[in-house]
Structure formats: C-alpha cells, structure tokens
Design a protein around this motif. Structure first.
Motif, short mmCIF file in Angstrom:
data_model
loop_
_atom_site.label_atom_id
_atom_site.label_comp_id
_atom_site.label_asym_id
_atom_site.label_seq_id
_atom_site.Cartn_x
_atom_site.Cartn_y
_atom_site.Cartn_z
N ILE A 40 128.75 23.30 66.87
CA ILE A 40 127.80 24.36 67.23
C ILE A 40 126.62 24.31 66.28
O ILE A 40 126.79 24.37 65.07
CB ILE A 40 128.50 25.73 67.19
CG1 ILE A 40 129.67 25.75 68.20
CG2 ILE A 40 127.51 26.85 67.48
CD1 ILE A 40 130.58 26.94 68.08
N LYS A 41 125.40 24.19 66.87
CA LYS A 41 124.18 24.10 66.08
C LYS A 41 123.13 25.04 66.65
O LYS A 41 122.91 25.09 67.86
CB LYS A 41 123.63 22.68 66.11
CG LYS A 41 124.54 21.68 65.45
CD LYS A 41 123.97 20.29 65.48
CE LYS A 41 124.98 19.36 64.79
NZ LYS A 41 124.76 17.99 65.09
N GLU A 42 122.46 25.77 65.77
CA GLU A 42 121.38 26.66 66.21
C GLU A 42 120.20 25.81 66.68
O GLU A 42 119.77 24.88 66.00
CB GLU A 42 120.94 27.57 65.06
CG GLU A 42 119.89 28.57 65.48
CD GLU A 42 119.49 29.53 64.38
OE1 GLU A 42 118.35 30.02 64.44
OE2 GLU A 42 120.31 29.78 63.46
N ILE A 43 119.67 26.16 67.86
CA ILE A 43 118.52 25.42 68.40
C ILE A 43 117.31 26.31 68.67
O ILE A 43 116.26 25.81 69.05
CB ILE A 43 118.91 24.66 69.69
CG1 ILE A 43 119.44 25.61 70.76
CG2 ILE A 43 119.89 23.55 69.37
CD1 ILE A 43 119.67 24.96 72.12
N GLY A 44 117.46 27.62 68.47
CA GLY A 44 116.32 28.51 68.69
C GLY A 44 116.69 29.96 68.49
O GLY A 44 117.86 30.30 68.28
N SER A 45 115.67 30.81 68.54
CA SER A 45 115.91 32.25 68.45
C SER A 45 114.81 32.98 69.21
O SER A 45 113.75 32.42 69.47
CB SER A 45 115.97 32.72 67.00
OG SER A 45 114.73 32.50 66.37
N PHE A 52 122.34 28.57 70.58
CA PHE A 52 123.05 27.48 69.95
C PHE A 52 123.39 26.40 70.99
O PHE A 52 123.56 26.71 72.17
CB PHE A 52 124.37 27.98 69.34
CG PHE A 52 124.19 29.05 68.32
CD1 PHE A 52 124.07 28.73 66.98
CD2 PHE A 52 124.13 30.38 68.70
CE1 PHE A 52 123.89 29.73 66.03
CE2 PHE A 52 123.95 31.38 67.76
CZ PHE A 52 123.82 31.06 66.42
N ARG A 53 123.49 25.18 70.53
CA ARG A 53 124.02 24.10 71.34
C ARG A 53 125.46 23.92 70.92
O ARG A 53 125.76 23.89 69.72
CB ARG A 53 123.26 22.80 71.10
CG ARG A 53 123.76 21.67 72.02
CD ARG A 53 123.31 20.35 71.54
NE ARG A 53 124.12 20.03 70.35
CZ ARG A 53 124.13 18.87 69.76
NH1 ARG A 53 123.36 17.91 70.19
NH2 ARG A 53 124.87 18.65 68.70
N ALA A 54 126.37 23.79 71.89
CA ALA A 54 127.79 23.66 71.56
C ALA A 54 128.46 22.65 72.48
O ALA A 54 128.20 22.61 73.68
CB ALA A 54 128.48 25.02 71.70
#
Length: 175
Positions: A40-45, A52-54
C-alpha cells in the motif's frame, strides 16, 4: 435498502454507517477484506482524504483505496454519495470504476470505530495533468485530439447523468 436517499433527511452518522453496512450485507456493494491488500502506497490526497495504491491478494491486480480524514456525518454522506455517483456512471469506459468498500479498524480508537475506504479501479497512468506534463511533447496532435475527445465524452456523460464533479478522475485510453 433504498437506492434513492434524500441526504437532507438524515443528520446522524450512525444512520449513514447503517446504510453502508446494510448495502454490504445485502451484497449491493462488494466488500474487500483489508488484510488482503498489500504493498500500500500513498499516491495522492484531496479535500476529504488520501488515495492509496494497493495490491490485491498478491496478484498483478492493483486498486485505488480512497480514505477519509475523519468519519463524521459529512464524510459518511460523501461515501454514500460517491457510491451512488459511481453506480450511475459505471458503464462509461473513461470514468474510474467503483469496485467496493473495505474497512480499516483503528487500534488507537477506544470505540474501535470503522474507517471506510472506497475501493476503486486503479489508473496506472496517474493524473492527466502529470501525464500531459511529462508526455505532451512526445504526443502527436492525433493523440492529443483523442485524449481531448475522451475527456469531453467523460465529462458529457457525467453531466448527462446530472452528476456534479469535484475531484474529476478519468481513465484515458492511451495511444
């Protein structure tokens, strides 16, 4: 469960949570166990939370998980609103698809409150703005016209369905 909800009728977050839980129980909304997501990686807000991308079940399949900063009446209504908007436009190829919902249980909360995350189609091309910034010079005018046409069609679809867009995310079918 009624598909037509009047958002003015309910002022209690628990009623919105009950609506979501009932939709999951009746399988109107697909439920994804959070423990099956990895990498799981944060890709935006945005205004309501983070995206997140998971990876799903250690396969090649990735999803976008849209989280919310706080679970209150406004954000819970936004979750329901997002679900309904996505269901109305699920037929269009250039609009990110709603896939379901997952829950992350917080160990820090005394009441073990549920934090809902919307599970959505993952667009690996990223945001249109970033894509164009990085690739504009290498695109032909024909490619640029195709992208503009796809964008116009997606926005037209949203407007035809009476949907007001805020954080517009559109899938581009790249040349």
């Amino acid at each position: 469960m009624s598909d037509n909800i009047n958002f003015q009728d309910t002022e209690n977050t628990n009623e919105w949570i009950n609506w979501i839980e009932e939709a999951i129980d009746k399988k109107h909304i697909r439920y994804y166990e959070y423990v099956h997501f990895s990498d799981i990686k944060e890709i935006g807000s945005g205004g309501f939370g983070k995206v997140f991308r998971a990876n799903w079940r250690k396969t090649e399949k990735y999803f976008a998980l849209k989280s919310f900063f706080s679970l209150n009446n406004i954000t819970t209504k936004e979750i329901v609103n997002e679900i309904q908007r996505q269901r109305e436009i699920d037929f269009h190829d250039n609009v990110i698809r709603f896939c379901g919902i997952t829950k992350l249980y917080s160990e820090n909360e005394i009441d073990q409150s549920k934090n809902y995350l919307i599970v959505m189609e993952y667009a690996d091309g990223g945001k249109l703005r970033n894509y164009l910034k990085e690739n504009f010079e290498s695109l032909t005018w024909n490619n640029k016209c195709k992208l503009a046409y796809q964008l116009a069609c997606a926005v037209s679809c949203l407007h035809d369905e009476g949907i007001v867009h805020r954080d517009l995310v559109i899938v581009l079918i790249l040349p």
